[in-house]
Design an enzyme around this catalytic site. Structure first.
Site, short mmCIF file in Angstrom:
data_model
loop_
_atom_site.label_atom_id
_atom_site.label_comp_id
_atom_site.label_asym_id
_atom_site.label_seq_id
_atom_site.Cartn_x
_atom_site.Cartn_y
_atom_site.Cartn_z
N MET A 256 -28.88 64.09 26.85
CA MET A 256 -29.37 62.93 27.58
C MET A 256 -29.00 61.64 26.86
O MET A 256 -29.17 61.53 25.66
CB MET A 256 -30.90 63.07 27.75
CG MET A 256 -31.56 61.93 28.45
SD MET A 256 -30.92 61.77 30.15
CE MET A 256 -31.10 60.01 30.39
N ASN A 258 -30.16 58.59 26.48
CA ASN A 258 -31.11 57.52 26.19
C ASN A 258 -30.47 56.45 25.30
O ASN A 258 -29.79 56.76 24.33
CB ASN A 258 -32.32 58.09 25.46
CG ASN A 258 -32.79 59.38 26.07
OD1 ASN A 258 -33.20 59.40 27.21
ND2 ASN A 258 -32.68 60.48 25.33
N GLU A 291 -22.16 61.71 26.67
CA GLU A 291 -23.39 60.94 26.47
C GLU A 291 -23.07 59.58 25.87
O GLU A 291 -23.65 58.56 26.25
CB GLU A 291 -24.38 61.69 25.57
CG GLU A 291 -24.74 63.10 26.02
CD GLU A 291 -25.16 63.20 27.49
OE1 GLU A 291 -25.72 62.24 28.01
OE2 GLU A 291 -24.89 64.26 28.11
N HIS A 294 -21.79 57.17 28.46
CA HIS A 294 -22.84 56.65 29.34
C HIS A 294 -23.34 55.28 28.86
O HIS A 294 -23.93 54.53 29.64
CB HIS A 294 -24.03 57.61 29.38
CG HIS A 294 -24.00 58.61 30.50
ND1 HIS A 294 -23.70 58.29 31.79
CD2 HIS A 294 -24.29 59.95 30.51
CE1 HIS A 294 -23.79 59.37 32.55
NE2 HIS A 294 -24.13 60.39 31.80
N GLU A 313 -22.67 59.42 36.95
CA GLU A 313 -22.28 60.76 36.51
C GLU A 313 -20.82 61.09 36.86
O GLU A 313 -20.10 61.62 36.03
CB GLU A 313 -23.23 61.82 37.07
CG GLU A 313 -24.66 61.71 36.54
CD GLU A 313 -24.78 61.71 35.02
OE1 GLU A 313 -23.80 62.06 34.32
OE2 GLU A 313 -25.86 61.35 34.52
#
Ligand code: 0A1
Ligand code: ZN
Length: 849
Positions: A256, A258, A291, A294, A313
């Site tokens: 993830m 974050n 990740e 992102h 995505e």
């Protein structure tokens, strides 16, 4: 309180939230069963939103108190959140809630994994931490104070201050709540550093449980390589003083993104040669890159609402596949991606779960983290790039970052950027986002007087909710070869926009052989009637590696089809043509290894079904076995030679060169096992000093039915390594004969170390059962029954993982009446479970509809 009546949410109902959040201040006082979360949030009316009640999401929270501008208030509580009267101007909202991370088995919100606190907030987990407008278009800066006695306390952004029992973090970049993260535990770090292109120093860390320090070096190098690549290829620089990665054992997904604090399933970051396979290394490198990428595609520019999930995505998968292509072999990566797309996305798009890349409604957004949103979403971007060209793509991406930095954007915004940067009208292209289903492309050829004409027809079968389809824009990459094998027309991208369209090539001296859909230039099913001879010609001569592989794959498919439907024997002409490629030492061993793999049994089932034949999993399995045996026998003298040629003598490295050799060697070993009953595999198992060699030898021994000693030795060696034991659990079920798959899976679930609440362990057994095609589809229904029983059990603890796994039933209507009835009965049994989660209920409902 449980959500009693699942509601359907529609894209068309989007309305902005009535308030803007200036900043969020959280104090989290950690305790396993009674964590207190105090929030102080500055709200101000949103001038761009219609009038509405003040509603904050919140689930499974115990409200201790709430106040507005310092005065206690009593909000109206519902299972989904709270409603409250608020002042008409700006105000300070404060709440204190209590939560129990130790009791959170759903792994969403704040939970505990092996004594460590961690969070997962995408998509809607933040509402299980505190009351908040938990939607991606509400962006705010966060200041977080963590109080607790764990030595390490991490959150997003930069560390600002700390003392005995507390630490504070501030994230200067406004973000939606789904990017919030907190980690606290007894962790150790593998440190690193990176200097960005503008000369800023960034501190890097990979945080792990003590004992795992030795498995971080590869991940750290992958992180640095990703940071460099994003600067060089996309001009994107990192924007905080620190970047932390944490490895967590209990995690529903891979990882993830974050902000500044990526959280990883430990299986997707920890690596060592002894415990990880080459495939693990490659996957870890790709996920770390994904990740990290992102940070710009997802975090700096996020999604307006969850319907736009593919905005972040699809683009980020596309970017990570470009990265892997640059780090390794672009050709091998493309073939692997297409294998994966056909194995995971095509069945989705061709069954009851089919949905557009941008869905228009959902009940539970967690059910839409799918191969369609991710992988087809990435294919759509690849097509866009193919249509506009590399230069225009780069220009459009620069404009995207410039125009939308700090925004919560939509697919319309994304396409407008391309229109503005290129002057193209993308109205028709937009259908790739709104139409579900896989287009079928058929082609006919004509040659006369030096002119070669290709006539294409496209048609997309109906999918749930979409009976009629309009034609889509298809970039069809084509090359033409002369009968002597020379390329006369190099790769040209034809742009098909109509349902039927012809393209002419003039000035040819002879009828050429066409190589169509090179590089798999559009995610379609190509229905092309070509002779086996022409396919063998392409297998031998095509300059496009993908289509060389595809020609062979097509021959293998055709051969297996004939074996299953007509009782034909193995196609020795194909085996001989393939031999030339396998022998060619100038070709990349990784490519040759891919050439050796047969189409999957599930792919064959799909092909038979598409041709109106009910697939029989046992017959498909038997045909694949017969064909592999025939390959082994025909190449009996070649195999030892090839194995020797692929031996790696250098110190282990997971790089493309070495791993390609091992992949080829191990593909050969599996054929050799068919001749020697596992002798060579046992020797390799005994001598192995890395997991790639050890595990592939074990796999061969299992398929030969000669695994008892090796399985015991493996267990003895690795019983204390959770990630390696996941492989041990998985392989025994995936590689065993069909008749032993379900009994083995069941026996494994009875072991004390079958820690089924750990998603990795659960998937190791149940996911592998579903992958053993003929085993899962055992005629007596034992595979279906076992899986359904466990899904029912898991639903009570971890609805998200249970729901994702329901998709293994997505092909149920393909099979014979007996199997269909058995699968339907299991789906109905799941549907009838009292208190079934919204996640599983939506999935089963769609599967049965
Ligand atoms: N955004 C992450 C994947 C992810 C999605 C959902 C999760 O929980 C429901 C967790 C992770 C990614 O694309 O890597
Ligand atoms: Zn992602």
């Amino acid at each position: 309180m449980k959500d009693a009546s699942p509601q359907t949410i529609y894209l068309s109902d989007y309305t902005p939230f009535g308030w803007q959040v200036a900043d969020v201040h959280l104090t989290v006082k950690l305790a396993p069963k009674a964590t207190r979360v105090v929030s102080r949030i500055h709200f101000q009316p949103n001038p761009n939103a219609p009038a509405q009640d003040f509603f904050l999401h919140g689930e499974e929270l115990k409200l201790i108190h709430a106040a507005i501008d310092g005065t206690e208030v009593t909000p109206e509580l519902t299972p989904q959140g709270l409603r409250c009267d608020v002042p008409s101007g700006p105000f300070l909202w404060e709440t204190e809630v209590e939560i129990a991370p130790a009791e959170n088995t759903a792994l969403e919100g704040l939970y505990m994994s092996n004594g460590m606190y961690c969070t997962q907030c995408e998509a809607e987990g933040f509402r299980k931490i505190t009351y908040y407008p938990d939607r991606p278009d509400v962006m705010a800066t966060f200041t977080v104070r963590i109080e607790g006695d764990t030595p390490v306390k991490l959150s997003n952004g930069n560390p600002t201050d700390s003392g005995e029992g507390w630490a504070e973090w501030h994230d200067p970049w406004p973000k939606p709540a789904y990017l919030f993260a907190l980690v606290a535990g007894d962790l150790v770090n593998h440190p690193g550093a990176f200097t960005t292109m503008s000369g800023k120093e960034v501190e890097l860390n990979i945080w792990v449980r003590p004992g795992d320090e030795g498995k971080c070096a590869f991940g750290m190098e992958a992180l640095k390589a990703s940071m460099t690549w994003d600067e060089e290829v996309y001009g994107r620089e990192y924007d905080l003083d620190i970047f932390n990665i944490v490895a967590v054992d209990d995690f529903n997904m891979g990882a993830m993104e974050n902000k500044g604090l990526n959280i990883f399933n430990s299986s997707c970051v920890l690596a060592s040669p002894e415990t990880s396979t080459d495939a693990n290394f490659e996957r870890i490198e790709a996920i770390i890159a994904h990740e990290y990428f992102h940070n710009w595609t997802g975090n700096r520019i996020t999604c307006r609402d969850w319907f736009q999930l593919c905005l972040k995505e699809g683009l980020t998968v596309y970017r990570d596949s470009q990265f892997t292509s640059d780090m390794r072999s672009a050709e091998v990566k493309r073939i692997s991606d297409v294998i994966d797309l056909r194995a995971r996305q095509f069945p989705e798009d061709q069954g009851p779960l089919s949905h557009p890349v941008r869905p228009e409604s959902f009940q539970e957004i967690n059910n839409f983290y799918t191969a369609t949103v991710y992988e087809k979403g990435a294919e759509v971007i690849g097509m866009l790039k193919r249509l506009v060209g590399d230069e225009a793509y780069a220009k459009a991406l620069d404009l995207y970052f410039e125009r939308h930095d700090g925004d919560a954007a939509t697919i319309e915004d994304w396409l407008r950027v391309f229109e503005d940067a290129t002057g193209r009208d993308l109205t028709q292209f937009q259908r790739w986002y709104s139409q579900s289903g896989t287009p079928h492309l058929s082609v006919s050829e004509d040659y006369a007087d030096g002119t070669f004409t290709l006539t294409f027809k496209q048609e997309t079968p109906p999918t749930p909710g979409q009976p009629d389809k309009a034609p889509q824009v298809l970039p069809i990459a084509v090359g033409l070869l002369n009968p002597n094998g020379d390329e006369v027309v190099p790769t040209t991208v034809l742009e098909m926009t109509d349902a039927e369209q012809s393209f002419r090539f003039e000035g040819l001296s002879a009828k050429p052989v066409a190589s169509i859909l090179r590089g798999f230039s559009a995610p379609v099913v190509l229905d092309r009637e070509t002779s086996a001879e022409e396919k063998r010609f392409l297998l031998a001569h095509d300059t496009d590696a993908f289509n060389r592989w595809e020609a062979s794959r097509d021959l293998a498919r055709g051969c297996l089809f004939d074996m299953v439907t007509e009782g034909a024997g193995p196609d020795t002409a194909w085996i001989d043509a393939l031999e030339q490629v396998i022998r060619d030492g100038d070709l990349d061993p990784a490519f040759r290894a891919l050439m050796l793999a047969l189409p999957t049994q599930s792919e064959l089932a799909q092909m038979l079904h598409a041709k109106g034949i009910t697939p029989d999993p046992d017959a498909i399995h038997a045909a694949a076995e017969t064909l592999r045996n025939a390959m082994a026998e025909r190449w009996s003298s070649l195999l030892p030679e090839l194995m020797a040629a692929t031996r790696v003598t250098d110190r282990y490295s997971p790089d493309a060169k070495q791993s390609g050799k091992r992949a080829l060697g191990n593909a050969v070993l599996s054929l050799q096992t068919r001749l020697d009953g596992g002798k060579a595999a046992q020797a390799q198992f005994d001598a192995a000093d890395n997991m790639t060699m050890q595990l592939s030898a074990l796999s061969c021994l299992i398929s030969a039915g000669a695994e008892d000693a090796a399985l015991a030795a493996f267990e003895q060696q690795w019983k204390d390594d959770r990630l390696v034991m996941d492989k041990w659990f998985a392989l025994q079920v995936a590689a065993t004969k069909p008749e032993t798959a379900a009994p083995r899976a069941e026996a494994l679930t009875k072991r004390p170390d079958f820690d089924w609440k750990n998603p990795n362990r659960f998937r190791a057994v149940m996911g592998s059962l579903a992958m053993n095609h003929a085993g899962f589809h055992a005629k007596d229904g034992s595979g279906y029954r076992l899986l359904a029983e466990w899904l029912i059990k898991l639903d009570g603890k971890n609805p998200q993982t249970a729901a994702r796994m329901c998709s293994v039933f997505q092909t149920w209507t393909r099979y014979d009446a007996g199997r269909q009835a058995l699968m339907k009965a299991e789906l109905e049994r799941i549907a009838a479970k009292p208190d079934l989660s919204r996640d599983v209920s939506e999935m089963v409902g769609r599967l049965l509809s």
